[in-house]
Design an enzyme around this catalytic site. Sequence first.
Site, PDB file in Angstrom:
ATOM      1  N   PHE A   1       0.816  -1.212   0.000  1.00  0.00           N
ATOM      2  CA  PHE A   1       0.000   0.000   0.000  1.00  0.00           C
ATOM      3  C   PHE A   1       0.853   1.268   0.000  1.00  0.00           C
ATOM      4  O   PHE A   1       0.358   2.358  -0.261  1.00  0.00           O
ATOM      5  CB  PHE A   1      -0.972   0.023   1.192  1.00  0.00           C
ATOM      6  CG  PHE A   1      -0.299   0.046   2.548  1.00  0.00           C
ATOM      7  CD1 PHE A   1       0.188   1.232   3.097  1.00  0.00           C
ATOM      8  CD2 PHE A   1      -0.179  -1.126   3.276  1.00  0.00           C
ATOM      9  CE1 PHE A   1       0.788   1.230   4.353  1.00  0.00           C
ATOM     10  CE2 PHE A   1       0.435  -1.117   4.525  1.00  0.00           C
ATOM     11  CZ  PHE A   1       0.930   0.069   5.067  1.00  0.00           C
TER      12      PHE A   1
ATOM     13  N   PHE B   1       5.336  -3.712   7.927  1.00  0.00           N
ATOM     14  CA  PHE B   1       6.329  -2.775   7.388  1.00  0.00           C
ATOM     15  C   PHE B   1       7.695  -3.465   7.305  1.00  0.00           C
ATOM     16  O   PHE B   1       8.202  -3.962   8.327  1.00  0.00           O
ATOM     17  CB  PHE B   1       6.451  -1.528   8.264  1.00  0.00           C
ATOM     18  CG  PHE B   1       5.258  -0.623   8.202  1.00  0.00           C
ATOM     19  CD1 PHE B   1       5.180   0.366   7.239  1.00  0.00           C
ATOM     20  CD2 PHE B   1       4.195  -0.771   9.104  1.00  0.00           C
ATOM     21  CE1 PHE B   1       4.081   1.213   7.179  1.00  0.00           C
ATOM     22  CE2 PHE B   1       3.097   0.056   9.044  1.00  0.00           C
ATOM     23  CZ  PHE B   1       3.034   1.053   8.082  1.00  0.00           C
TER      24      PHE B   1
END
Length: 571
Positions: free
Chosen positions: A75, A138
């Site tokens: 994203f 992440f």
Amino acid sequence: LHPFTKHKRKMIRLLVQMILPAILVTFVACNAPPVPLDDIVIEKTFTPERCDRMVKSGDFVRYHYIGMFPDGKKFDSSYDRGTTYNVFVGRKQLIAGMDKALVGMCVNERWMIKIPPQLAYGKDGYGDIIPADSILHFDVLMLDIWNTEDKVQIKTYHKPESCVRTVQVSDYVRYHYNGTLLDGTLFDSSHTRMRTYDTYVGIGWLIAGMDQGLLGMCVGEKRIITMPPFLGYGEKGDGSDIPAQASLVFDVILLDLHNPKDEITVEVQSLPDPCPRKSQVGDFMRYHYNGSLLDGTFFDSSYSRNRTYDTYIGKGYVITGMDKGLLGVCVGEHRRIVIPPHLAYGEEGTGTKIPGSAVLVFDVHIIDFHNPSDIVEITGVKPENCTHNAKRGDFVKYHYNATLMDGTYIGSTHNSGKTYDVVLGAGQVVIGMEQGLIGMCVGEKRRLVIPPHLAYGEQGVPGSAVLVFDVELVDLEDGLPEGYMFVWNGDVSPNLFSEMDKNKDAQVDTTEFSDYILQQVEEGKGRLAPGFEPQRIIQNMYDNQDRNKDGRITEDEFKLKADEAGSHDEL
């Protein structure tokens, strides 16, 4: 296809009833929503061997990341934007999970950080990008860490044994460096340009961190200088290779150091005793040298050419610093002369081996020096029974040992056992030797120091060398009066021409002339000039008498020396 039997069809229905539920369970499990997380989860995918610093709350960090959902769908990515994410940790500039997760990371460490929605964007999500209640993954690579309280960090990993001087404010330095970011990315190097970085220190010519980091360095020292961005290139970077807010690391070796107020420095390494004379302005000097830069890099040597450097001193024939450094030296002295660039080759250097703004170091050995006004220096003691002193025209025999001023052997008659025989004033030896032999008596010993303009001059071996002769006079024979080649020991015969003319043809040929003169010498009636080959003297005498140059002497041509109006070397 063969039709199934009734029994077989029944067995198939049972198998389908057993397998289908299992397939459905598997399908549901693969598409089930993620199991909720209570806290962040960290997976360390790469840890560097060294970790000099870990992130703490309040630190500023620069890192790259890829943001993904648990199914791997991306994203967001800092890589896609071509710039790191720069932010303070622990100041609520990040989502709570990232603020928490980054603490403890090292530069170049890589973590997979999994953040539950309550520590991310929660029930609100983030626009159309991150749905509500999303778990975020992440992939983080830490590149830089610093703090607003940081100062310049210095780590010296090589320091020379001798450090006579360190860098001070307003000094001018020459150094090599490799410049990297904190993650090791090279952004610049003076080595690749093969040229030192030359600058003043502490007066604002450099970034603040380098100004501070170079202070106190010794020539030859190697140190790592690490500085935060507010002492480097700050929030904007340099516009090309150094990004914004980047810590900088410089690996530095200091090669040169001086101050514009510096004068030469002289270190006397060896001083002869005695030193009867010291060099002055206007002297001509011969010396050997090794020339190097302040870091020891060799650039020139007279030894390699096997020839001294010969020059006047104090007259501008050499660089100013050398002109000053060679004053007041003794023959045989060794000294080190350190010359700042403003007294050497300045900002331009020589264009080859000596770079611009370089301090020069000369290790010098003084071979000899003299002044064009010098005369022969004579020392010695006369024997008590000295009654007959050598003069011009005398034939002398002497022994000698010859050296240069530094003691280098040139030659000696003692090796052959034969004396050196000359007529004084006849140009058979250098002027200085003639001057030194005049006035000597047999048995006397003298030391003669002869400057090159009274010896072999610029073309001597070596050129422009001062010579030292230790001389002993062995024998002395009186010469003839100046201008004479032959003299009578008694009265001259009134029938001289007829006595020479043996065949009575009214003319004297060379044989008659030569036989007659040699007979007079043998009988003790006359004497030829000593020190010369007799036949050459006699031929010279004959040529002088042969006025018309026809190879014969007539009675009209024949004259005695006393009868000559002019001056001729003859009878």
